[in-house]
Design a protein around this motif. Structure first.
Motif, mmCIF file in Angstrom:
data_model
loop_
_atom_site.group_PDB
_atom_site.id
_atom_site.type_symbol
_atom_site.label_atom_id
_atom_site.label_comp_id
_atom_site.label_asym_id
_atom_site.label_seq_id
_atom_site.Cartn_x
_atom_site.Cartn_y
_atom_site.Cartn_z
ATOM 1 N N LYS A 70 0.787 -1.171 0.096
ATOM 2 C CA LYS A 70 -0.072 0.065 0.069
ATOM 3 C C LYS A 70 0.930 1.313 0.096
ATOM 4 C CE LYS A 70 -3.452 0.204 2.809
ATOM 5 N NZ LYS A 70 -4.430 0.161 4.050
ATOM 6 N N ARG A 71 2.124 1.140 0.679
ATOM 7 C CA ARG A 71 3.065 2.545 0.734
ATOM 8 C C ARG A 71 3.647 2.655 -0.735
ATOM 9 N NH1 ARG A 71 5.268 -0.201 5.289
ATOM 10 N NH2 ARG A 71 4.388 0.580 7.208
ATOM 11 N N ASN A 72 3.833 1.433 -1.497
ATOM 12 C CA ASN A 72 4.576 1.775 -2.671
ATOM 13 C C ASN A 72 3.687 1.633 -4.074
ATOM 14 O OD1 ASN A 72 7.636 1.258 -2.063
ATOM 15 N ND2 ASN A 72 6.434 0.036 -0.692
ATOM 16 N N PHE A 73 2.447 1.050 -3.980
ATOM 17 C CA PHE A 73 1.906 0.941 -5.134
ATOM 18 C C PHE A 73 0.271 1.401 -5.039
ATOM 19 C CE2 PHE A 73 4.581 -2.658 -4.785
ATOM 20 C CZ PHE A 73 5.367 -2.499 -5.887
ATOM 21 N N ASP A 74 -0.264 1.573 -6.341
ATOM 22 C CA ASP A 74 -1.686 1.659 -6.319
ATOM 23 C C ASP A 74 -2.236 0.183 -6.527
ATOM 24 O OD1 ASP A 74 -2.560 4.490 -6.742
ATOM 25 O OD2 ASP A 74 -1.315 4.330 -8.811
ATOM 26 N N VAL A 75 -2.847 -0.390 -5.254
ATOM 27 C CA VAL A 75 -3.333 -1.627 -5.091
ATOM 28 C C VAL A 75 -4.443 -1.724 -5.713
ATOM 29 C CG1 VAL A 75 -3.340 -3.675 -3.707
ATOM 30 C CG2 VAL A 75 -1.867 -2.004 -3.247
ATOM 31 N N MET A 76 -4.917 -2.545 -6.682
ATOM 32 C CA MET A 76 -6.268 -2.717 -7.428
ATOM 33 C C MET A 76 -6.371 -4.219 -7.789
ATOM 34 S SD MET A 76 -4.772 -0.797 -10.779
ATOM 35 C CE MET A 76 -6.560 -0.425 -11.586
ATOM 36 N N PHE A 77 -7.814 -4.319 -7.800
ATOM 37 C CA PHE A 77 -8.233 -5.460 -8.529
ATOM 38 C C PHE A 77 -7.520 -5.852 -9.945
ATOM 39 C CE2 PHE A 77 -12.236 -5.287 -6.128
ATOM 40 C CZ PHE A 77 -12.075 -6.327 -5.367
ATOM 41 N N LEU A 78 -7.132 -7.091 -10.169
ATOM 42 C CA LEU A 78 -6.454 -7.501 -11.427
ATOM 43 C C LEU A 78 -7.348 -7.108 -12.512
ATOM 44 C CD1 LEU A 78 -4.138 -8.361 -13.118
ATOM 45 C CD2 LEU A 78 -4.953 -10.962 -12.821
ATOM 46 N N SER A 79 -8.665 -7.452 -12.439
ATOM 47 C CA SER A 79 -9.708 -7.293 -13.458
ATOM 48 C C SER A 79 -9.666 -5.834 -13.789
ATOM 49 C CB SER A 79 -10.856 -7.685 -13.112
ATOM 50 O OG SER A 79 -11.541 -7.059 -11.947
ATOM 51 N N ASP A 80 -9.726 -4.651 -12.825
ATOM 52 C CA ASP A 80 -9.918 -3.270 -13.171
ATOM 53 C C ASP A 80 -8.695 -2.933 -13.677
ATOM 54 O OD1 ASP A 80 -12.240 -3.160 -11.454
ATOM 55 O OD2 ASP A 80 -11.310 -2.364 -9.736
ATOM 56 N N TRP A 81 -7.242 -3.425 -13.427
ATOM 57 C CA TRP A 81 -6.171 -3.035 -14.367
ATOM 58 C C TRP A 81 -6.501 -3.279 -15.834
ATOM 59 C CZ3 TRP A 81 -2.498 -4.986 -17.451
ATOM 60 C CH2 TRP A 81 -1.356 -4.110 -17.807
ATOM 61 N N CYS A 96 -0.468 -2.734 -8.582
ATOM 62 C CA CYS A 96 0.090 -3.962 -7.966
ATOM 63 C C CYS A 96 -1.291 -4.949 -7.650
ATOM 64 C CB CYS A 96 0.505 -3.754 -6.533
ATOM 65 S SG CYS A 96 0.957 -5.424 -5.688
ATOM 66 N N ALA A 97 -1.466 -6.199 -8.058
ATOM 67 C CA ALA A 97 -2.417 -6.805 -7.894
ATOM 68 C C ALA A 97 -2.059 -8.140 -7.228
ATOM 69 C CB ALA A 97 -3.021 -7.403 -9.325
ATOM 70 N N VAL A 98 -2.711 -8.465 -6.030
ATOM 71 C CA VAL A 98 -2.821 -9.657 -5.174
ATOM 72 C C VAL A 98 -3.458 -10.906 -5.988
ATOM 73 C CG1 VAL A 98 -2.747 -10.467 -2.877
ATOM 74 C CG2 VAL A 98 -2.253 -7.933 -3.157
ATOM 75 N N THR A 99 -2.614 -11.814 -5.838
ATOM 76 C CA THR A 99 -3.376 -13.151 -6.477
ATOM 77 C C THR A 99 -3.082 -14.322 -5.521
ATOM 78 O OG1 THR A 99 -1.845 -13.940 -7.957
ATOM 79 C CG2 THR A 99 -3.356 -12.116 -8.904
ATOM 80 N N PHE A 100 -4.228 -15.310 -5.513
ATOM 81 C CA PHE A 100 -4.032 -16.587 -4.665
ATOM 82 C C PHE A 100 -4.219 -17.783 -5.706
ATOM 83 C CE2 PHE A 100 -5.060 -13.423 -1.375
ATOM 84 C CZ PHE A 100 -4.180 -13.715 -0.378
#
Length: 341
Positions: A70-81, A96-100
């Motif tokens: 959160k400090r370094n990126f615009d964190v967003m849903f992968l689908s939105d990007w 940045c997108a987080v995936t599991f």
């Protein structure tokens, strides 16, 4: 001398990567970091000991990760990007997108509370036909068997015969690194062959009576989605590797039917895909391109927005894999995010 030099140089490289990598600098060309997670488990959990080290992140490490990204990126849903990319909208300089991958039960137990605490969105790629079943991934079955002293039983099965000396000499309580080495060697064989060999030795009879579910059930997966912080993508129907070992009909079942199942169960569109084990052939890629807006691989890298020399391949997005050994401190995490080490 060489090992001493390496032990001196590596921390220096890690420090430099942490401070000066692309995550820490301004970008002229927009970039997308896609982070790849599998399991979030406390070290005190029995499941932690049964898993390969490269699959695990402890909850305290994961909480630190979320704060740091959160400090370094615009964190967003992968689908939105992906939607912004497809429509030609401006992209964040550092997204940045987080995936599991897979749909592990511990994602519901430990990852979701952390995502809620930091209000971080994520994408979870689910194995459609295995959600809500007693399915176990074969590496976890092998790990359970070895931890329960069943190495000699494995050694008697022809598929495992090339590992006979290692299995017979293995201690009653093998280390996680020893188990990981056995699993690495077995990955040269097909999933079907390994599952058939395990069935042949009646593996469940060699394990404790009660085996906790590996994956979450449909109610839990729906709860993940209902949180508003987790979108669901497909990770095939059965997690088979999408190679020439599968027929065209099998490839279509894994890729197309998984989407139909997930959309019916979750009452939501499924537009993202993840290749199991990062394996796929040209036919599989073509099917994914036809039925999904984008897909992620296991290839390591940072995705660049279009430039004069590069075009982003939406169906072959690269990721950065994270596990506890390479990311349990802020410096290690930042060096990993650099893509350099």
């Amino acid at each position: 001398m060489k090992s001493r030099l390496k032990s001196f140089v590596k921390p220096v490289l890690v420090s430099l990567a942490s401070q000066f990598g692309p995550h820490a600098t301004s970008n002229k060309t927009p970039k997308l970091w896609v982070l790849m997670y599998h399991r979030i488990l406390p070290s005190s959990d029995n499941r932690f000991q049964q898993e390969e080290p490269g699959m695990l992140v402890r909850p305290e490490s994961f909480a630190m990760h979320l704060k740091e990204i959160k400090r370094n990126f615009d964190v967003m849903f992968l689908s939105d990007w992906v939607k912004a990319k497809q429509s030609g909208e401006p992209l964040p300089a550092k997204a940045c997108a987080v995936t599991f991958d897979d749909g592990w039960l511990d994602n519901f137990e430990f990852a979701l509370p952390a995502l809620k605490a930091e209000a971080v969105p994520a994408t979870l790629f689910a194995v459609a036909e295995k959600i809500g079943t007693d399915f176990q991934f074969w590496p976890n079955i092998v790990s359970m068997l070895l931890l329960n002293g069943a190495g000699r039983h494995l050694a008697k099965q022809p598929l495992f015969s090339h590992l006979e000396s290692q299995l017979n000499s293995m201690a009653a309580q093998p280390s996680r690194d020893q188990i990981a080495h056995i699993i690495f060697q077995l990955k040269q064989r097909s999933d079907a062959d390994i599952f058939n060999a395990l069935k042949d030795i009646n593996w469940r009879s060699l394990c404790p009576d009660e085996i906790p579910p590996a994956l979450m059930n449909w109610e839990q997966l729906n709860s993940m989605q209902a949180s508003g912080l987790v979108e669901i993508g497909s990770h095939t129907c059965t997690h088979r590797r999408l190679t020439s070992a599968l027929t065209s009909a099998e490839l279509e079942h894994e890729i197309v039917n998984s989407k139909k199942i997930l959309q019916a169960k979750l009452n939501a569109p499924v537009e993202l895909f993840c290749f199991p084990n990062g394996d796929y052939n040209a036919e599989a890629l073509s099917l994914v391109e036809t039925h999904y807006a984008a897909a992620v691989t296991t290839k390591r890298g940072i995705n660049l927005g279009d430039s004069a020399t590069h075009t982003t391949k939406l169906h072959e997005l690269t990721r950065i894999g994270l596990h506890d050994e390479v990311s349990h401190t802020r410096t290690l995490l930042r060096s990993r995010l650099s893509g350099w080490v």
